[in-house]
Design a protein around this motif. Structure first.
Motif, PDB file in Angstrom:
ATOM      1  N   SER A  34      -0.861  17.828 -19.646  1.00 35.34           N
ATOM      2  CA  SER A  34      -1.674  19.032 -19.459  1.00 35.34           C
ATOM      3  C   SER A  34      -3.098  18.774 -19.933  1.00 35.34           C
ATOM      4  O   SER A  34      -3.333  17.938 -20.805  1.00 35.34           O
ATOM      5  N   THR A  35      -4.039  19.509 -19.356  1.00 33.06           N
ATOM      6  CA  THR A  35      -5.440  19.454 -19.765  1.00 33.06           C
ATOM      7  C   THR A  35      -5.740  20.704 -20.584  1.00 33.06           C
ATOM      8  O   THR A  35      -5.381  21.808 -20.187  1.00 33.06           O
ATOM      9  N   ASN A  58       1.391  25.719 -14.019  1.00 35.62           N
ATOM     10  CA  ASN A  58       0.975  26.969 -14.648  1.00 35.62           C
ATOM     11  C   ASN A  58      -0.254  26.786 -15.513  1.00 35.62           C
ATOM     12  O   ASN A  58      -0.704  25.667 -15.742  1.00 35.62           O
ATOM     13  N   ALA A  59      -0.769  27.900 -15.970  1.00 34.21           N
ATOM     14  CA  ALA A  59      -1.937  27.897 -16.851  1.00 34.21           C
ATOM     15  C   ALA A  59      -1.704  28.933 -17.946  1.00 34.21           C
ATOM     16  O   ALA A  59      -0.909  29.863 -17.787  1.00 34.21           O
ATOM     17  N   ILE A  72      -0.494  34.265 -19.338  1.00 33.71           N
ATOM     18  CA  ILE A  72       0.202  33.141 -18.721  1.00 33.71           C
ATOM     19  C   ILE A  72       0.135  33.318 -17.203  1.00 33.71           C
ATOM     20  O   ILE A  72       0.285  34.431 -16.703  1.00 33.71           O
ATOM     21  N   PHE A  73      -0.076  32.209 -16.499  1.00 39.27           N
ATOM     22  CA  PHE A  73      -0.217  32.251 -15.045  1.00 39.27           C
ATOM     23  C   PHE A  73       0.714  31.235 -14.401  1.00 39.27           C
ATOM     24  O   PHE A  73       0.715  30.068 -14.780  1.00 39.27           O
ATOM     25  N   GLU A  74       1.496  31.691 -13.433  1.00 44.09           N
ATOM     26  CA  GLU A  74       2.311  30.787 -12.629  1.00 44.09           C
ATOM     27  C   GLU A  74       2.393  31.395 -11.237  1.00 44.09           C
ATOM     28  O   GLU A  74       2.770  32.568 -11.091  1.00 44.09           O
ATOM     29  N   GLU A  75       2.007  30.602 -10.243  1.00 50.26           N
ATOM     30  CA  GLU A  75       1.919  31.122  -8.876  1.00 50.26           C
ATOM     31  C   GLU A  75       3.223  31.789  -8.450  1.00 50.26           C
ATOM     32  O   GLU A  75       4.304  31.241  -8.647  1.00 50.26           O
ATOM     33  N   THR A  96       0.267  36.302 -10.475  1.00 55.48           N
ATOM     34  CA  THR A  96      -0.557  35.202  -9.976  1.00 55.48           C
ATOM     35  C   THR A  96      -0.318  34.947  -8.487  1.00 55.48           C
ATOM     36  O   THR A  96       0.805  34.656  -8.077  1.00 55.48           O
ATOM     37  N   GLN A  97      -1.391  35.068  -7.708  1.00 63.24           N
ATOM     38  CA  GLN A  97      -1.327  34.837  -6.265  1.00 63.24           C
ATOM     39  C   GLN A  97      -1.521  33.354  -5.932  1.00 63.24           C
ATOM     40  O   GLN A  97      -0.907  32.842  -5.008  1.00 63.24           O
ATOM     41  N   ALA A  98      -2.411  32.699  -6.679  1.00 65.31           N
ATOM     42  CA  ALA A  98      -2.717  31.289  -6.396  1.00 65.31           C
ATOM     43  C   ALA A  98      -3.189  30.603  -7.675  1.00 65.31           C
ATOM     44  O   ALA A  98      -3.856  31.220  -8.503  1.00 65.31           O
ATOM     45  N   PHE A  99      -2.805  29.336  -7.816  1.00 63.57           N
ATOM     46  CA  PHE A  99      -3.279  28.517  -8.935  1.00 63.57           C
ATOM     47  C   PHE A  99      -3.418  27.082  -8.456  1.00 63.57           C
ATOM     48  O   PHE A  99      -2.482  26.510  -7.909  1.00 63.57           O
TER      49      PHE A  99
END
Length: 139
Positions: A34-35, A58-59, A72-75, A96-99
Protein backbone atom coordinates in the motif's frame (compact mmCIF):
# COMPACT_ATOMS: atom_id res chain seq x y z
CA UNK A 1 10.21 10.40 1.37
CA UNK A 2 9.23 14.08 0.95
CA UNK A 3 6.44 14.49 -1.56
CA UNK A 4 4.30 17.24 -3.07
CA UNK A 5 0.59 16.47 -2.84
CA UNK A 6 -2.32 18.08 -4.69
CA UNK A 7 -5.85 17.25 -3.63
CA UNK A 8 -8.81 18.49 -5.66
CA UNK A 9 -12.31 17.71 -4.42
CA UNK A 10 -15.48 18.46 -6.34
CA UNK A 11 -18.71 18.26 -4.34
CA UNK A 12 -22.14 18.11 -5.98
CA UNK A 13 -25.32 18.37 -3.91
CA UNK A 14 -28.85 19.26 -4.96
CA UNK A 15 -27.79 20.94 -8.19
CA UNK A 16 -25.01 22.99 -6.54
CA UNK A 17 -21.30 22.27 -6.89
CA UNK A 18 -18.16 23.39 -5.10
CA UNK A 19 -14.48 22.72 -5.68
CA UNK A 20 -11.78 22.61 -3.00
CA UNK A 21 -8.09 22.49 -3.87
CA UNK A 22 -5.15 21.86 -1.64
CA UNK A 23 -1.48 21.88 -2.55
CA UNK A 24 1.07 20.99 0.11
CA UNK A 25 4.11 18.98 1.04
CA UNK A 26 4.01 15.77 3.00
CA UNK A 27 5.56 12.33 3.30
CA UNK A 28 5.16 9.21 1.19
CA UNK A 29 5.87 5.71 2.39
CA UNK A 30 4.98 2.23 1.23
CA UNK A 31 4.13 -0.74 3.41
CA UNK A 32 2.67 -4.17 2.59
CA UNK A 33 1.87 -3.18 -0.98
CA UNK A 34 0.00 0.00 0.00
CA UNK A 35 1.00 3.63 -0.53
CA UNK A 36 0.63 6.02 2.40
CA UNK A 37 0.53 9.81 2.13
CA UNK A 38 0.91 11.80 5.33
CA UNK A 39 0.38 15.55 5.54
CA UNK A 40 -0.80 18.34 7.81
CA UNK A 41 -3.46 20.91 6.95
CA UNK A 42 -3.81 24.21 8.77
CA UNK A 43 -7.50 25.00 9.29
CA UNK A 44 -9.37 27.59 11.34
CA UNK A 45 -9.87 25.05 14.13
CA UNK A 46 -6.15 24.16 14.21
CA UNK A 47 -3.83 21.64 12.57
CA UNK A 48 -5.34 18.52 11.04
CA UNK A 49 -3.03 15.50 10.56
CA UNK A 50 -4.09 13.40 7.58
CA UNK A 51 -3.03 9.93 6.48
CA UNK A 52 -4.29 8.57 3.15
CA UNK A 53 -3.80 4.84 2.56
CA UNK A 54 -4.08 3.74 -1.07
CA UNK A 55 -4.25 -0.05 -1.52
CA UNK A 56 -5.15 -2.09 -4.61
CA UNK A 57 -8.83 -2.51 -3.83
CA UNK A 58 -9.56 0.21 -1.29
CA UNK A 59 -8.56 3.48 0.30
CA UNK A 60 -8.67 4.87 3.81
CA UNK A 61 -8.52 8.48 5.02
CA UNK A 62 -7.66 9.09 8.67
CA UNK A 63 -7.66 12.58 10.12
CA UNK A 64 -6.66 13.58 13.63
CA UNK A 65 -5.84 16.70 15.58
CA UNK A 66 -8.33 19.59 15.30
CA UNK A 67 -10.63 17.30 13.28
CA UNK A 68 -11.05 13.55 13.73
CA UNK A 69 -12.42 11.47 10.87
CA UNK A 70 -12.15 7.93 9.53
CA UNK A 71 -13.48 7.10 6.08
CA UNK A 72 -13.08 3.83 4.18
CA UNK A 73 -13.57 3.45 0.42
CA UNK A 74 -14.07 0.30 -1.62
CA UNK A 75 -15.67 0.37 -5.05
CA UNK A 76 -19.26 -0.89 -5.02
CA UNK A 77 -19.42 -0.93 -1.20
CA UNK A 78 -21.17 1.16 1.43
CA UNK A 79 -18.78 1.36 4.38
CA UNK A 80 -19.19 3.09 7.73
CA UNK A 81 -16.71 5.47 9.28
CA UNK A 82 -16.82 8.23 11.87
CA UNK A 83 -16.53 11.98 12.20
CA UNK A 84 -15.89 13.53 15.60
CA UNK A 85 -17.15 17.05 16.13
CA UNK A 86 -17.78 19.24 19.13
CA UNK A 87 -21.33 17.80 19.07
CA UNK A 88 -20.12 14.20 19.44
CA UNK A 89 -19.27 11.37 17.08
CA UNK A 90 -21.31 11.13 13.89
CA UNK A 91 -21.69 8.10 11.63
CA UNK A 92 -20.42 8.71 8.09
CA UNK A 93 -21.05 6.26 5.27
CA UNK A 94 -19.14 6.21 2.00
CA UNK A 95 -20.89 4.69 -1.01
CA UNK A 96 -17.95 4.37 -3.39
CA UNK A 97 -18.79 4.51 -7.10
CA UNK A 98 -15.22 4.38 -8.43
CA UNK A 99 -11.68 4.06 -7.10
CA UNK A 100 -8.46 4.05 -9.13
CA UNK A 101 -4.84 4.40 -8.10
CA UNK A 102 -1.83 4.39 -10.40
CA UNK A 103 1.78 4.98 -9.44
CA UNK A 104 5.20 4.54 -10.97
CA UNK A 105 8.63 3.58 -9.66
CA UNK A 106 9.68 7.24 -9.62
CA UNK A 107 7.26 8.00 -6.77
CA UNK A 108 4.62 9.78 -8.84
CA UNK A 109 1.02 8.72 -8.53
CA UNK A 110 -2.60 9.60 -9.08
CA UNK A 111 -5.71 8.40 -7.28
CA UNK A 112 -9.36 9.15 -7.94
CA UNK A 113 -12.29 8.47 -5.64
CA UNK A 114 -15.92 9.03 -6.58
CA UNK A 115 -18.32 8.51 -3.71
CA UNK A 116 -21.64 9.50 -2.20
CA UNK A 117 -21.26 10.67 1.38
CA UNK A 118 -23.93 10.15 4.01
CA UNK A 119 -23.88 11.59 7.54
CA UNK A 120 -26.14 9.87 10.03
CA UNK A 121 -27.86 8.28 7.00
CA UNK A 122 -28.55 11.59 5.20
CA UNK A 123 -26.97 12.28 1.80
CA UNK A 124 -24.62 15.26 1.92
CA UNK A 125 -23.26 15.08 -1.61
CA UNK A 126 -21.38 13.27 -4.33
CA UNK A 127 -17.64 13.76 -4.02
CA UNK A 128 -14.99 13.39 -6.71
CA UNK A 129 -11.55 13.48 -5.12
CA UNK A 130 -8.36 13.56 -7.19
CA UNK A 131 -5.05 13.08 -5.39
CA UNK A 132 -1.80 13.63 -7.28
CA UNK A 133 1.60 13.17 -5.68
CA UNK A 134 5.22 13.27 -6.75
CA UNK A 135 8.53 13.10 -4.96
CA UNK A 136 10.08 16.50 -4.29
CA UNK A 137 13.29 15.42 -6.02
CA UNK A 138 11.32 14.98 -9.28
CA UNK A 139 9.97 18.55 -9.26
Amino acid sequence: MPVKIRVKTDVAHEGESETFELSLFGQLFKKDGSTFLKYDEVQDEGIVHTIVKLANENALILRSGALKMRMIFEEGQQLNGSYESQYGTLLVTTDTQAFTHKSDDAGTGQAELVYNLLMQGDAVGTYTMNIHYELEENL
